[in-house]
Design a protein around this motif. Structure first.
Motif, PDB file in Angstrom:
ATOM      1  N   VAL A 195      11.766  -1.527   5.586  1.00 19.84           N
ATOM      2  CA  VAL A 195      10.489  -0.928   5.192  1.00 19.84           C
ATOM      3  C   VAL A 195       9.929  -1.711   4.007  1.00 19.84           C
ATOM      4  O   VAL A 195      10.597  -1.867   2.980  1.00 19.84           O
ATOM      5  CB  VAL A 195      10.668   0.555   4.811  1.00 19.84           C
ATOM      6  CG1 VAL A 195       9.405   1.096   4.159  1.00 19.84           C
ATOM      7  CG2 VAL A 195      11.029   1.376   6.041  1.00 19.84           C
ATOM      8  N   LEU A 196       8.717  -2.224   4.171  1.00 19.72           N
ATOM      9  CA  LEU A 196       8.001  -2.879   3.075  1.00 19.72           C
ATOM     10  C   LEU A 196       7.088  -1.831   2.459  1.00 19.72           C
ATOM     11  O   LEU A 196       6.139  -1.366   3.097  1.00 19.72           O
ATOM     12  CB  LEU A 196       7.197  -4.070   3.600  1.00 19.72           C
ATOM     13  CG  LEU A 196       6.324  -4.803   2.577  1.00 19.72           C
ATOM     14  CD1 LEU A 196       7.168  -5.392   1.453  1.00 19.72           C
ATOM     15  CD2 LEU A 196       5.500  -5.902   3.261  1.00 19.72           C
ATOM     16  N   PHE A 197       7.385  -1.438   1.213  1.00 15.69           N
ATOM     17  CA  PHE A 197       6.729  -0.288   0.583  1.00 15.69           C
ATOM     18  C   PHE A 197       5.928  -0.745  -0.633  1.00 15.69           C
ATOM     19  O   PHE A 197       6.438  -1.467  -1.495  1.00 15.69           O
ATOM     20  CB  PHE A 197       7.789   0.732   0.154  1.00 15.69           C
ATOM     21  CG  PHE A 197       7.240   2.012  -0.397  1.00 15.69           C
ATOM     22  CD1 PHE A 197       7.024   3.109   0.420  1.00 15.69           C
ATOM     23  CD2 PHE A 197       6.935   2.136  -1.750  1.00 15.69           C
ATOM     24  CE1 PHE A 197       6.530   4.299  -0.088  1.00 15.69           C
ATOM     25  CE2 PHE A 197       6.439   3.312  -2.271  1.00 15.69           C
ATOM     26  CZ  PHE A 197       6.229   4.403  -1.437  1.00 15.69           C
ATOM     27  N   ARG A 224       1.792   3.002   0.535  1.00 16.32           N
ATOM     28  CA  ARG A 224       1.705   2.455   1.893  1.00 16.32           C
ATOM     29  C   ARG A 224       3.013   1.768   2.250  1.00 16.32           C
ATOM     30  O   ARG A 224       3.721   1.284   1.367  1.00 16.32           O
ATOM     31  CB  ARG A 224       0.585   1.400   2.019  1.00 16.32           C
ATOM     32  CG  ARG A 224      -0.802   1.895   1.704  1.00 16.32           C
ATOM     33  CD  ARG A 224      -1.153   1.727   0.233  1.00 16.32           C
ATOM     34  NE  ARG A 224      -1.224   0.314  -0.150  1.00 16.32           N
ATOM     35  CZ  ARG A 224      -0.953  -0.130  -1.375  1.00 16.32           C
ATOM     36  NH1 ARG A 224      -0.567   0.705  -2.319  1.00 16.32           N
ATOM     37  NH2 ARG A 224      -1.067  -1.416  -1.648  1.00 16.32           N
ATOM     38  N   PHE A 225       3.309   1.720   3.541  1.00 16.69           N
ATOM     39  CA  PHE A 225       4.449   0.907   3.963  1.00 16.69           C
ATOM     40  C   PHE A 225       4.284   0.455   5.402  1.00 16.69           C
ATOM     41  O   PHE A 225       3.523   1.033   6.188  1.00 16.69           O
ATOM     42  CB  PHE A 225       5.784   1.637   3.757  1.00 16.69           C
ATOM     43  CG  PHE A 225       6.067   2.752   4.721  1.00 16.69           C
ATOM     44  CD1 PHE A 225       6.552   2.494   5.993  1.00 16.69           C
ATOM     45  CD2 PHE A 225       5.893   4.076   4.338  1.00 16.69           C
ATOM     46  CE1 PHE A 225       6.847   3.523   6.870  1.00 16.69           C
ATOM     47  CE2 PHE A 225       6.183   5.109   5.204  1.00 16.69           C
ATOM     48  CZ  PHE A 225       6.657   4.838   6.477  1.00 16.69           C
ATOM     49  N   SER A 226       5.017  -0.598   5.722  1.00 16.95           N
ATOM     50  CA  SER A 226       5.060  -1.120   7.086  1.00 16.95           C
ATOM     51  C   SER A 226       6.515  -1.430   7.409  1.00 16.95           C
ATOM     52  O   SER A 226       7.375  -1.442   6.524  1.00 16.95           O
ATOM     53  CB  SER A 226       4.189  -2.377   7.223  1.00 16.95           C
ATOM     54  OG  SER A 226       4.622  -3.372   6.308  1.00 16.95           O
ATOM     55  N   ILE A 227       6.788  -1.684   8.695  1.00 16.51           N
ATOM     56  CA  ILE A 227       8.172  -1.832   9.146  1.00 16.51           C
ATOM     57  C   ILE A 227       8.393  -3.200   9.781  1.00 16.51           C
ATOM     58  O   ILE A 227       7.534  -3.715  10.504  1.00 16.51           O
ATOM     59  CB  ILE A 227       8.536  -0.715  10.143  1.00 16.51           C
ATOM     60  CG1 ILE A 227       8.577   0.635   9.406  1.00 16.51           C
ATOM     61  CG2 ILE A 227       9.875  -0.984  10.814  1.00 16.51           C
ATOM     62  CD1 ILE A 227       8.873   1.812  10.301  1.00 16.51           C
ATOM     63  N   ALA A 228       9.573  -3.784   9.469  1.00 21.30           N
ATOM     64  CA  ALA A 228       9.999  -5.041  10.088  1.00 21.30           C
ATOM     65  C   ALA A 228      11.368  -4.821  10.717  1.00 21.30           C
ATOM     66  O   ALA A 228      12.093  -3.888  10.353  1.00 21.30           O
ATOM     67  CB  ALA A 228      10.065  -6.151   9.044  1.00 21.30           C
ATOM     68  N   LEU A 229      11.732  -5.681  11.666  1.00 19.69           N
ATOM     69  CA  LEU A 229      13.001  -5.544  12.381  1.00 19.69           C
ATOM     70  C   LEU A 229      13.891  -6.762  12.163  1.00 19.69           C
ATOM     71  O   LEU A 229      13.430  -7.824  11.741  1.00 19.69           O
ATOM     72  CB  LEU A 229      12.746  -5.366  13.881  1.00 19.69           C
ATOM     73  CG  LEU A 229      12.016  -4.091  14.310  1.00 19.69           C
ATOM     74  CD1 LEU A 229      11.741  -4.133  15.808  1.00 19.69           C
ATOM     75  CD2 LEU A 229      12.828  -2.862  13.948  1.00 19.69           C
ATOM     76  N   PRO A 241       5.483  -9.652  10.334  1.00 19.98           N
ATOM     77  CA  PRO A 241       4.603  -8.575  10.814  1.00 19.98           C
ATOM     78  C   PRO A 241       4.340  -7.505   9.752  1.00 19.98           C
ATOM     79  O   PRO A 241       3.241  -6.941   9.697  1.00 19.98           O
ATOM     80  CB  PRO A 241       5.373  -7.997  12.007  1.00 19.98           C
ATOM     81  CG  PRO A 241       6.282  -9.098  12.450  1.00 19.98           C
ATOM     82  CD  PRO A 241       6.676  -9.800  11.191  1.00 19.98           C
ATOM     83  N   ALA A 242       5.347  -7.223   8.918  1.00 18.62           N
ATOM     84  CA  ALA A 242       5.176  -6.203   7.884  1.00 18.62           C
ATOM     85  C   ALA A 242       4.148  -6.647   6.849  1.00 18.62           C
ATOM     86  O   ALA A 242       3.282  -5.865   6.429  1.00 18.62           O
ATOM     87  CB  ALA A 242       6.517  -5.904   7.219  1.00 18.62           C
ATOM     88  N   TYR A 243       4.222  -7.915   6.426  1.00 22.06           N
ATOM     89  CA  TYR A 243       3.238  -8.424   5.465  1.00 22.06           C
ATOM     90  C   TYR A 243       1.860  -8.548   6.117  1.00 22.06           C
ATOM     91  O   TYR A 243       0.829  -8.308   5.470  1.00 22.06           O
ATOM     92  CB  TYR A 243       3.693  -9.776   4.913  1.00 22.06           C
ATOM     93  CG  TYR A 243       4.759  -9.654   3.846  1.00 22.06           C
ATOM     94  CD1 TYR A 243       4.438  -9.221   2.564  1.00 22.06           C
ATOM     95  CD2 TYR A 243       6.087  -9.950   4.123  1.00 22.06           C
ATOM     96  CE1 TYR A 243       5.416  -9.098   1.583  1.00 22.06           C
ATOM     97  CE2 TYR A 243       7.073  -9.830   3.151  1.00 22.06           C
ATOM     98  CZ  TYR A 243       6.730  -9.399   1.878  1.00 22.06           C
ATOM     99  OH  TYR A 243       7.691  -9.270   0.909  1.00 22.06           O
ATOM    100  N   ASN A 249      -4.721  -4.505   6.890  1.00 21.85           N
ATOM    101  CA  ASN A 249      -4.933  -3.066   6.712  1.00 21.85           C
ATOM    102  C   ASN A 249      -4.490  -2.282   7.949  1.00 21.85           C
ATOM    103  O   ASN A 249      -5.217  -1.432   8.469  1.00 21.85           O
ATOM    104  CB  ASN A 249      -6.408  -2.777   6.395  1.00 21.85           C
ATOM    105  CG  ASN A 249      -6.611  -1.352   5.881  1.00 21.85           C
ATOM    106  OD1 ASN A 249      -5.657  -0.703   5.429  1.00 21.85           O
ATOM    107  ND2 ASN A 249      -7.842  -0.859   5.961  1.00 21.85           N
ATOM    108  N   GLN A 250      -3.262  -2.554   8.412  1.00 18.22           N
ATOM    109  CA  GLN A 250      -2.725  -1.896   9.598  1.00 18.22           C
ATOM    110  C   GLN A 250      -1.468  -1.082   9.278  1.00 18.22           C
ATOM    111  O   GLN A 250      -0.648  -0.838  10.165  1.00 18.22           O
ATOM    112  CB  GLN A 250      -2.385  -2.944  10.669  1.00 18.22           C
ATOM    113  CG  GLN A 250      -3.571  -3.741  11.170  1.00 18.22           C
ATOM    114  CD  GLN A 250      -4.561  -2.865  11.926  1.00 18.22           C
ATOM    115  OE1 GLN A 250      -4.168  -1.995  12.708  1.00 18.22           O
ATOM    116  NE2 GLN A 250      -5.845  -3.080  11.690  1.00 18.22           N
ATOM    117  N   THR A 251      -1.304  -0.661   8.037  1.00 21.71           N
ATOM    118  CA  THR A 251      -0.074   0.051   7.671  1.00 21.71           C
ATOM    119  C   THR A 251      -0.011   1.455   8.250  1.00 21.71           C
ATOM    120  O   THR A 251       1.046   2.086   8.239  1.00 21.71           O
ATOM    121  CB  THR A 251       0.056   0.147   6.134  1.00 21.71           C
ATOM    122  OG1 THR A 251      -1.125   0.771   5.603  1.00 21.71           O
ATOM    123  CG2 THR A 251       0.220  -1.227   5.522  1.00 21.71           C
TER     124      THR A 251
END
Length: 264
Positions: A195-197, A224-229, A241-243, A249-251
């Protein structure tokens, strides 16, 4: 003080040395004169020895005292010099330590740091929603729970890092439950995700995996956060993809859809 007298072996009376010397050529007094002279010479020699010994002891004592005074003076001077040098070294060391500390502090602000006590970020715990599911991020227990069309998923914190821009990276693992299109019901796959938070009022300034600068287009008023695998069991996470989610602006998207597609 009277003159010393010597006893006559002939008359058994005492006389001065001058008395015997005046009669040194008289055969009757010759023997007494020689005896008196011998005793007188012994007395003079003994007196000289005593005087010389006293003088020698006096010279030795004076020399020791003078040496002691010189040693004390030298030690005092050396002590003062050492003290001054010690103070200078202490001041120099203190200055160097201050400079080193400031330098290290500056360096530390430019490094990614692993956070062992990630519970201190509990203020960021809470519910985060997307279009199709809700994420429950809990720093106190070190868990991420998801709810949505699929079965509730639980992921456990493995490692938390903080970047110089104050963004967090939370590496996790968990069994992902899903229904594949094979007619065999529920499947389980061990998944490693990151998780990129970004806390509110903080912008992500760089892809810290590649070093490339990015422009964070997300709303900084909220967290905000996004997810990487990871495709290699959690050794390396594909953070691009997370960055990209922050740059575009797709978080708020359906992040678990990516996991589902990977599982299938």
């Amino acid at each position: 003080m009277g003159q010393k007298k010597y006893i006559s072996q002939r008359t058994r009376t005492t006389h001065t040395y001058s008395f015997y010397r005046q009669r040194r050529n008289d055969p009757n007094w010759r023997a007494d004169y020689l005896e008196a002279r011998t005793q007188r010479q012994r007395h003079i020699l003994f007196t000289l020895i005593i005087i010389l010994a006293l003088m020698l002891f006096g010279v030795i004592g004076y020399g020791k005292r003078a040496t002691s005074l010189l040693d004390r003076s030298s030690q005092s001077s050396q002590s003062t010099a050492v003290e001054n040098t010690s103070r200078q070294d202490s001041n120099t060391s203190s200055t160097n330590q201050t400079v080193t500390s400031e330098h290290r502090s500056t360096e530390d602000t430019q490094k990614t740091v692993v956070v062992n006590n990630y519970q201190r970020y509990s203020i960021y715990s809470g519910e985060y929603g997307s279009e199709t599911q809700t994420y429950s991020l809990d720093f106190s227990s070190g868990k991420l729970l998801t709810t949505g069309p699929q079965k509730q998923q639980i992921f456990y914190f493995d490692k938390v890092m903080v970047h110089p821009d104050k963004s967090l990276v939370i590496n996790m693992h968990g069994n992902y439950h899903y229904n594949a299109y094979d007619g065999k019901g529920e499947h389980i796959k061990l998944v490693y995700l990151s998780v990129l938070f970004a806390p509110h009022e903080r912008k992500i300034t760089k892809n810290w995996q590649t070093g490339e600068s990015i422009e964070d287009m997300t709303n900084t008023v909220v967290n905000r956060f996004s997810i990487a695998l990871s495709n290699d069991g959690g050794k390396v996470f594909q953070m691009a993809p997370a960055y990209a989610a922050f740059a575009t602006n797709q978080t708020a998207g359906d992040s678990l859809a990516l996991i589902y597609s990977e599982a299938n």
